[in-house]
Scaffold this motif. Structure first.
Motif, PDB file in Angstrom:
ATOM      1  N   ALA A 112      11.748  23.698  23.848  1.00 48.49           N
ATOM      2  CA  ALA A 112      12.910  24.201  24.572  1.00 48.49           C
ATOM      3  C   ALA A 112      14.138  24.272  23.672  1.00 48.49           C
ATOM      4  O   ALA A 112      14.945  25.205  23.776  1.00 48.49           O
ATOM      5  CB  ALA A 112      13.197  23.309  25.784  1.00 48.49           C
ATOM      6  N   GLU A 113      14.282  23.326  22.774  1.00 50.08           N
ATOM      7  CA  GLU A 113      15.420  23.323  21.856  1.00 50.08           C
ATOM      8  C   GLU A 113      15.425  24.562  20.955  1.00 50.08           C
ATOM      9  O   GLU A 113      16.485  25.017  20.523  1.00 50.08           O
ATOM     10  CB  GLU A 113      15.385  22.076  20.974  1.00 50.08           C
ATOM     11  CG  GLU A 113      15.670  20.781  21.699  1.00 50.08           C
ATOM     12  CD  GLU A 113      15.545  19.581  20.790  1.00 50.08           C
ATOM     13  OE1 GLU A 113      15.847  18.466  21.237  1.00 50.08           O
ATOM     14  OE2 GLU A 113      15.131  19.745  19.621  1.00 50.08           O
ATOM     15  N   LEU A 114      14.238  25.101  20.694  1.00 47.33           N
ATOM     16  CA  LEU A 114      14.113  26.227  19.761  1.00 47.33           C
ATOM     17  C   LEU A 114      14.106  27.586  20.464  1.00 47.33           C
ATOM     18  O   LEU A 114      13.990  28.617  19.794  1.00 47.33           O
ATOM     19  CB  LEU A 114      12.811  26.077  18.958  1.00 47.33           C
ATOM     20  CG  LEU A 114      12.620  24.757  18.208  1.00 47.33           C
ATOM     21  CD1 LEU A 114      11.234  24.711  17.573  1.00 47.33           C
ATOM     22  CD2 LEU A 114      13.690  24.574  17.141  1.00 47.33           C
ATOM     23  N   ALA A 115      14.238  27.586  21.776  1.00 48.90           N
ATOM     24  CA  ALA A 115      14.030  28.803  22.560  1.00 48.90           C
ATOM     25  C   ALA A 115      14.972  29.945  22.195  1.00 48.90           C
ATOM     26  O   ALA A 115      14.611  31.115  22.319  1.00 48.90           O
ATOM     27  CB  ALA A 115      14.143  28.485  24.046  1.00 48.90           C
ATOM     28  N   ARG A 116      16.196  29.652  21.755  1.00 52.29           N
ATOM     29  CA  ARG A 116      17.172  30.712  21.544  1.00 52.29           C
ATOM     30  C   ARG A 116      17.395  31.046  20.072  1.00 52.29           C
ATOM     31  O   ARG A 116      18.318  31.778  19.728  1.00 52.29           O
ATOM     32  CB  ARG A 116      18.499  30.328  22.204  1.00 52.29           C
ATOM     33  CG  ARG A 116      18.334  29.871  23.624  1.00 52.29           C
ATOM     34  CD  ARG A 116      19.569  30.114  24.456  1.00 52.29           C
ATOM     35  NE  ARG A 116      19.426  31.231  25.370  1.00 52.29           N
ATOM     36  CZ  ARG A 116      18.537  31.284  26.348  1.00 52.29           C
ATOM     37  NH1 ARG A 116      17.697  30.310  26.525  1.00 52.29           N
ATOM     38  NH2 ARG A 116      18.469  32.325  27.146  1.00 52.29           N
ATOM     39  N   ILE A 117      16.560  30.518  19.204  1.00 53.97           N
ATOM     40  CA  ILE A 117      16.687  30.868  17.781  1.00 53.97           C
ATOM     41  C   ILE A 117      16.338  32.346  17.603  1.00 53.97           C
ATOM     42  O   ILE A 117      15.253  32.786  17.983  1.00 53.97           O
ATOM     43  CB  ILE A 117      15.769  29.989  16.923  1.00 53.97           C
ATOM     44  CG1 ILE A 117      16.302  28.553  16.907  1.00 53.97           C
ATOM     45  CG2 ILE A 117      15.642  30.522  15.508  1.00 53.97           C
ATOM     46  CD1 ILE A 117      15.482  27.585  16.106  1.00 53.97           C
ATOM     47  N   PRO A 118      17.237  33.138  17.020  1.00 53.11           N
ATOM     48  CA  PRO A 118      17.020  34.587  16.907  1.00 53.11           C
ATOM     49  C   PRO A 118      16.130  34.956  15.716  1.00 53.11           C
ATOM     50  O   PRO A 118      16.534  35.696  14.812  1.00 53.11           O
ATOM     51  CB  PRO A 118      18.439  35.127  16.737  1.00 53.11           C
ATOM     52  CG  PRO A 118      19.156  34.047  16.000  1.00 53.11           C
ATOM     53  CD  PRO A 118      18.575  32.742  16.542  1.00 53.11           C
ATOM     54  N   CYS A 162       2.695  31.616  14.869  1.00 53.69           N
ATOM     55  CA  CYS A 162       3.948  32.371  14.755  1.00 53.69           C
ATOM     56  C   CYS A 162       4.288  32.945  16.128  1.00 53.69           C
ATOM     57  O   CYS A 162       3.423  33.540  16.786  1.00 53.69           O
ATOM     58  CB  CYS A 162       3.811  33.511  13.747  1.00 53.69           C
ATOM     59  SG  CYS A 162       3.506  32.980  12.049  1.00 53.69           S
ATOM     60  N   VAL A 163       5.532  32.767  16.562  1.00 59.88           N
ATOM     61  CA  VAL A 163       5.985  33.246  17.870  1.00 59.88           C
ATOM     62  C   VAL A 163       7.144  34.221  17.661  1.00 59.88           C
ATOM     63  O   VAL A 163       8.093  33.923  16.923  1.00 59.88           O
ATOM     64  CB  VAL A 163       6.445  32.081  18.766  1.00 59.88           C
ATOM     65  CG1 VAL A 163       6.889  32.595  20.131  1.00 59.88           C
ATOM     66  CG2 VAL A 163       5.320  31.058  18.922  1.00 59.88           C
ATOM     67  N   ALA A 164       7.063  35.366  18.294  1.00 57.58           N
ATOM     68  CA  ALA A 164       8.086  36.403  18.133  1.00 57.58           C
ATOM     69  C   ALA A 164       9.461  35.910  18.581  1.00 57.58           C
ATOM     70  O   ALA A 164       9.571  35.005  19.419  1.00 57.58           O
ATOM     71  CB  ALA A 164       7.698  37.636  18.932  1.00 57.58           C
ATOM     72  N   PRO A 165      10.529  36.511  18.041  1.00 60.25           N
ATOM     73  CA  PRO A 165      11.895  36.131  18.452  1.00 60.25           C
ATOM     74  C   PRO A 165      12.115  36.435  19.929  1.00 60.25           C
ATOM     75  O   PRO A 165      11.398  37.251  20.528  1.00 60.25           O
ATOM     76  CB  PRO A 165      12.785  37.018  17.575  1.00 60.25           C
ATOM     77  CG  PRO A 165      11.916  37.469  16.448  1.00 60.25           C
ATOM     78  CD  PRO A 165      10.530  37.549  17.004  1.00 60.25           C
ATOM     79  N   PRO A 166      13.108  35.793  20.544  1.00 60.07           N
ATOM     80  CA  PRO A 166      13.409  36.094  21.953  1.00 60.07           C
ATOM     81  C   PRO A 166      13.960  37.510  22.070  1.00 60.07           C
ATOM     82  O   PRO A 166      14.501  38.063  21.103  1.00 60.07           O
ATOM     83  CB  PRO A 166      14.470  35.050  22.319  1.00 60.07           C
ATOM     84  CG  PRO A 166      15.107  34.690  21.014  1.00 60.07           C
ATOM     85  CD  PRO A 166      14.002  34.776  19.992  1.00 60.07           C
ATOM     86  N   ALA A 183       3.967  29.115  26.002  1.00 59.87           N
ATOM     87  CA  ALA A 183       4.038  30.163  27.010  1.00 59.87           C
ATOM     88  C   ALA A 183       5.017  29.783  28.123  1.00 59.87           C
ATOM     89  O   ALA A 183       5.765  30.625  28.626  1.00 59.87           O
ATOM     90  CB  ALA A 183       2.645  30.421  27.591  1.00 59.87           C
ATOM     91  N   ALA A 184       5.025  28.499  28.496  1.00 58.87           N
ATOM     92  CA  ALA A 184       5.946  28.032  29.532  1.00 58.87           C
ATOM     93  C   ALA A 184       7.384  28.042  29.034  1.00 58.87           C
ATOM     94  O   ALA A 184       8.312  28.352  29.780  1.00 58.87           O
ATOM     95  CB  ALA A 184       5.556  26.627  29.982  1.00 58.87           C
ATOM     96  N   ALA A 185       7.574  27.710  27.760  1.00 56.86           N
ATOM     97  CA  ALA A 185       8.928  27.611  27.204  1.00 56.86           C
ATOM     98  C   ALA A 185       9.520  28.968  26.844  1.00 56.86           C
ATOM     99  O   ALA A 185      10.720  29.192  27.010  1.00 56.86           O
ATOM    100  CB  ALA A 185       8.911  26.712  25.979  1.00 56.86           C
ATOM    101  N   TYR A 186       8.676  29.883  26.341  1.00 60.43           N
ATOM    102  CA  TYR A 186       9.185  31.144  25.788  1.00 60.43           C
ATOM    103  C   TYR A 186       8.811  32.377  26.601  1.00 60.43           C
ATOM    104  O   TYR A 186       9.263  33.471  26.308  1.00 60.43           O
ATOM    105  CB  TYR A 186       8.683  31.322  24.353  1.00 60.43           C
ATOM    106  CG  TYR A 186       8.991  30.145  23.453  1.00 60.43           C
ATOM    107  CD1 TYR A 186      10.232  29.515  23.510  1.00 60.43           C
ATOM    108  CD2 TYR A 186       8.044  29.652  22.574  1.00 60.43           C
ATOM    109  CE1 TYR A 186      10.518  28.429  22.701  1.00 60.43           C
ATOM    110  CE2 TYR A 186       8.319  28.564  21.750  1.00 60.43           C
ATOM    111  CZ  TYR A 186       9.554  27.956  21.827  1.00 60.43           C
ATOM    112  OH  TYR A 186       9.837  26.878  21.024  1.00 60.43           O
ATOM    113  N   GLY A 187       7.969  32.193  27.596  1.00 57.93           N
ATOM    114  CA  GLY A 187       7.530  33.328  28.406  1.00 57.93           C
ATOM    115  C   GLY A 187       6.090  33.692  28.101  1.00 57.93           C
ATOM    116  O   GLY A 187       5.692  33.772  26.940  1.00 57.93           O
ATOM    117  N   ALA A 188       5.314  33.917  29.148  1.00 53.64           N
ATOM    118  CA  ALA A 188       3.889  34.192  28.989  1.00 53.64           C
ATOM    119  C   ALA A 188       3.622  35.446  28.167  1.00 53.64           C
ATOM    120  O   ALA A 188       2.611  35.544  27.466  1.00 53.64           O
ATOM    121  CB  ALA A 188       3.232  34.325  30.368  1.00 53.64           C
TER     122      ALA A 188
END
Length: 309
Positions: A178-184, A251-255, A204-209
């Motif tokens: 959750a702390e990392l959720a808004r890193i661009p 690796c997870v894509a940016p928000p 998936a719960a933190a960043y969206g499915a």
């Protein structure tokens, strides 16, 4: 520092300064004094650079995370020399000895088991001490699992954040995610194979499915595989696997660009993770720091979430 083929003028003498590439033998000249951070292959031993071989073969001292692992690399390139163990369990004893060598004007090569030193290993402590004492610190770049995964993922690489291993316990892991959720930028994680399915579900719960992601397994090795999809689909795929093996990078894509402020759903995700580790008041205070939302409102929401559990 250079290296010359056998039969020509050479620098250091003896086996410690010699290495082989294919059928050709070389003698490495002694590097200038300093601490050399030498990247080693993450799987495919052919990814070793010539400069790295020169430093490893020619340095006065060779410090490594696991002498058994490094011995395989040395054997591949015909390097015979003494190794010194330096890892998280003996850093308090081995570190001062290496600093003493450096202050005496020696060259020290530091390698990890695989990849670039200081990435998820204790080498940064030695580097910090060397810098404080005015000792030269020289990087010898090469293989990196994080960067290799970023390239293979197909996700944006103009900005990225390496987050290392997520916490093992679910509550702490959810809080950290959750702390990392808004890193661009693209997020890069290491993860153990037996936890990958759980971590992907928490991501998936933190960043969206539907957030795009990639899971890279056994990079540069014989069974190298990259799985691409959404976090939800990847979580389901790995949960269905009977057994997962090998070293893994996620690796997870940016928000999305339009995500600029924390929503109520985001706040709930953050609070849920925090409530697993702390009381509502403290969870609200930490969530307020992470999201910029009202601590009072977050406290009321924390109480409601706790009552629902």
């Amino acid at each position: 520092m250079t290296a010359e083929a056998d039969g020509e003028a050479s620098g250091t003498e003896g086996k410690a300064g010699r290495y082989r590439i294919g059928d050709a033998a070389y003698t490495a000249l002694r590097p200038e004094p300093g601490l050399y951070l030498v990247a080693t292959p993450i799987g495919n031993l052919s990814d070793m650079t010539v400069r790295a071989l020169q430093v490893i073969a020619g340095a006065d001292r060779l410090a490594c995370e696991d002498t058994r692992v490094t011995a395989k690399l040395l054997s591949r390139y015909g390097i015979e020399r003494r190794m010194l163990a330096y890892h998280e369990h003996n850093a308090a004893e081995a570190g001062p000895a290496l600093i003493a060598d450096l202050e005496a004007g020696l060259s020290v090569a530091l390698v990890s088991d695989a990849g670039t030193p200081l990435v998820s290993d204790p080498g940064y402590r030695l580097v910090g001490e060397a810098i404080e004492r005015g000792i030269a610190v020289i990087p010898v770049p090469g293989a990196s699992a994080a960067l290799a995964a970023l390239l293979a993922s197909g996700l944006p690489s103009d900005a990225f954040f390496f987050a290392g291993f997520p916490p093992q316990k679910q509550g702490a892991r959810r809080s950290r995610l959750a702390e990392l959720a808004r890193i661009p930028g693209t997020l890069i994680f290491f993860e153990a194979p037996h936890r990958i399915a759980e971590s992907l579900a928490d991501m998936a719960a933190a960043y969206g499915a539907e957030r795009p992601a990639a899971v890279c397994r056994e990079l540069t090795k014989a069974y190298e595989t990259t799985y691409r999809g959404t976090l939800a689909s990847l979580a389901a795929d790995f949960a269905a696997m009977e057994r997962v093996r090998g070293e893994i990078v996620v690796c997870v894509a940016p928000p999305p660009v339009e995500v600029a402020a924390a929503s109520a759903a985001d706040a709930d995700t953050i609070l849920t993770g925090l409530l697993a580790e702390m009381k509502p008041a403290h969870a609200a205070q930490e969530a307020a720091r992470l999201t910029g939302l009202s601590r009072r409102d977050l406290y009321q929401r924390a109480l409601a979430l706790k009552a629902e559990r």
